[in-house]
Design a protein around this motif. Structure first.
Motif, short mmCIF file in Angstrom:
data_model
loop_
_atom_site.label_atom_id
_atom_site.label_comp_id
_atom_site.label_asym_id
_atom_site.label_seq_id
_atom_site.Cartn_x
_atom_site.Cartn_y
_atom_site.Cartn_z
N SER A 13 0.68 -1.18 -0.10
CA SER A 13 0.14 0.12 0.12
C SER A 13 0.53 0.99 -0.16
CB SER A 13 -1.32 0.14 1.00
OG SER A 13 -0.20 -0.09 2.79
N SER A 14 1.95 1.25 0.89
CA SER A 14 2.89 2.55 0.35
C SER A 14 3.71 2.57 -0.82
CB SER A 14 4.34 2.22 1.35
OG SER A 14 4.72 0.82 1.53
N LEU A 15 3.84 1.74 -1.68
CA LEU A 15 4.32 1.81 -2.88
C LEU A 15 3.14 2.53 -3.78
CD1 LEU A 15 6.73 1.53 -5.07
CD2 LEU A 15 5.75 -0.79 -5.39
N PHE A 16 1.90 1.88 -3.66
CA PHE A 16 1.02 2.97 -4.21
C PHE A 16 0.13 3.72 -3.65
CE2 PHE A 16 -3.42 3.62 -4.20
CZ PHE A 16 -3.85 3.49 -5.68
N ALA A 17 0.87 3.94 -2.83
CA ALA A 17 0.50 5.47 -2.03
C ALA A 17 1.52 6.72 -3.03
CB ALA A 17 0.44 5.76 -0.66
N LEU A 18 2.81 5.80 -3.05
CA LEU A 18 3.68 6.96 -3.34
C LEU A 18 3.59 6.96 -5.16
CD1 LEU A 18 6.07 8.62 -2.78
CD2 LEU A 18 7.67 6.45 -3.42
N VAL A 19 3.22 5.47 -5.50
CA VAL A 19 2.80 6.23 -6.95
C VAL A 19 1.80 6.42 -7.33
CG1 VAL A 19 1.66 4.68 -8.94
CG2 VAL A 19 3.20 3.42 -7.72
N LEU A 20 0.63 7.20 -6.26
CA LEU A 20 -0.45 7.88 -6.60
C LEU A 20 0.06 9.02 -6.76
CD1 LEU A 20 -3.56 8.34 -7.47
CD2 LEU A 20 -3.95 8.14 -4.19
N LEU A 21 1.27 9.34 -5.22
CA LEU A 21 1.12 10.74 -5.41
C LEU A 21 2.12 11.45 -6.57
CD1 LEU A 21 1.45 13.19 -3.86
CD2 LEU A 21 4.33 11.94 -2.52
N MET A 75 12.23 17.82 -12.54
CA MET A 75 12.64 16.71 -11.45
C MET A 75 12.07 17.00 -10.04
SD MET A 75 16.08 14.76 -10.57
CE MET A 75 16.18 14.15 -12.50
N SER A 76 11.55 15.44 -9.80
CA SER A 76 10.50 15.37 -7.68
C SER A 76 11.45 13.93 -7.96
CB SER A 76 9.65 15.85 -8.14
OG SER A 76 9.30 17.21 -8.18
N VAL A 77 12.21 14.41 -6.40
CA VAL A 77 12.36 13.27 -6.11
C VAL A 77 11.96 13.23 -3.81
CG1 VAL A 77 14.61 13.47 -7.08
CG2 VAL A 77 15.14 14.67 -5.24
N GLY A 78 11.53 12.57 -3.71
CA GLY A 78 11.14 12.08 -2.25
C GLY A 78 11.43 10.59 -1.92
N LEU A 79 11.68 10.94 -0.93
CA LEU A 79 11.94 9.12 -0.04
C LEU A 79 10.29 9.50 0.84
CD1 LEU A 79 13.98 7.91 0.74
CD2 LEU A 79 14.43 9.21 2.81
N SER A 80 10.06 7.90 1.34
CA SER A 80 8.68 7.80 2.52
C SER A 80 8.78 8.47 3.40
CB SER A 80 8.13 6.76 1.61
OG SER A 80 9.11 5.40 2.26
N ASP A 81 7.54 8.35 3.96
CA ASP A 81 7.88 8.56 5.61
C ASP A 81 8.35 7.13 6.60
OD1 ASP A 81 6.67 10.79 5.10
OD2 ASP A 81 4.72 9.90 5.87
N ASP A 82 8.22 6.18 5.79
CA ASP A 82 9.16 5.39 6.36
C ASP A 82 10.45 5.21 6.58
OD1 ASP A 82 8.79 4.21 4.01
OD2 ASP A 82 7.13 2.10 4.57
N ASP A 83 10.54 5.60 5.33
CA ASP A 83 12.47 6.42 4.51
C ASP A 83 13.04 4.35 3.59
OD1 ASP A 83 13.21 8.45 5.53
OD2 ASP A 83 14.02 7.38 7.27
N ARG A 84 11.61 4.06 3.62
CA ARG A 84 11.31 2.21 2.21
C ARG A 84 11.36 3.18 0.91
NH1 ARG A 84 9.93 -2.58 5.90
NH2 ARG A 84 10.59 -1.65 7.82
N LEU A 85 11.03 3.54 0.38
CA LEU A 85 10.66 4.43 -1.01
C LEU A 85 11.00 5.71 -1.10
CD1 LEU A 85 7.06 3.15 -1.20
CD2 LEU A 85 9.10 1.50 -1.75
N PHE A 86 12.03 5.41 -2.53
CA PHE A 86 13.05 6.97 -3.07
C PHE A 86 11.95 6.97 -4.48
CE2 PHE A 86 16.10 8.87 -5.79
CZ PHE A 86 16.38 10.33 -4.58
N SER A 87 11.50 8.13 -4.72
CA SER A 87 10.76 8.39 -5.79
C SER A 87 11.83 9.05 -6.62
CB SER A 87 9.62 8.55 -6.00
OG SER A 87 9.62 9.57 -5.15
#
Length: 169
Positions: A13-21, A75-87
């Protein structure tokens, strides 16, 4: 205008949230977690690289293009709140690019790619993203690259999400 969204089967679900974001647009979080910067995409057939980082994670976009004049891209870069995903998303905010890309590569450092997609714009000048055909680009563990002989030289957005090597203590 409502954002165009593509839904994919994703692993969490966190990956889905980041894809959506990242499909909806740039993140608006703290500067130590997200960043959106403008850069020039320059024609002339010369290979250029633009990079941004958040903490120890980095996204590099390498390309060569022909035609027209410089275009402003983001270019947008971001790190998820739990530090597990970088986009990382790279796109032309004005929509369709008038440049012909002879090559492109995105590389994420410090992650293993979980999701990637590349897009062009509709031919009629619309604002709808059209996913490139799967054979037009190749996704590796840390890179997304054009496929020689298959890529049709059209690019308006590239989105890549990687899983970090962050471990719980």
């Amino acid at each position: 205008m409502a954002p165009q969204m593509t839904f994919l089967a994703v692993k969490s679900s966190s990956l889905f949230a980041l894809v959506l974001l990242w499909t909806l647009g740039p993140a608006s979080g703290s500067p130590d977690r997200t960043k959106t910067v403008e850069f020039n995409v320059k024609p002339g057939g010369v290979v250029h690289t633009f990079s941004e980082r958040v903490r120890e994670y980095e996204c590099s976009f390498t390309y060569a293009s022909q035609g027209g004049t410089n275009e402003q891209w983001l270019m947008s870069v971001g790190l998820s709140d739990d530090d597990r995903l970088f986009s990382c998303s790279v796109w032309r905010p004005q929509g369709k690019s008038y440049l012909f890309f002879t090559q492109f590569k995105a590389e994420l450092k410090g992650t293993k790619i979980e999701y990637a997609n590349a897009y062009s714009q509709t031919a009629m000048g619309g604002q709808s993203d059209v996913a490139l055909k799967p054979e037009e680009f190749t996704v590796g563990d840390s890179t997304v690259t054009h496929t020689d002989g298959k890529f049709r030289a059209e690019l308006s957005k590239l989105t890549v999400i990687g899983r970090t090597r962050h471990d719980e203590l």
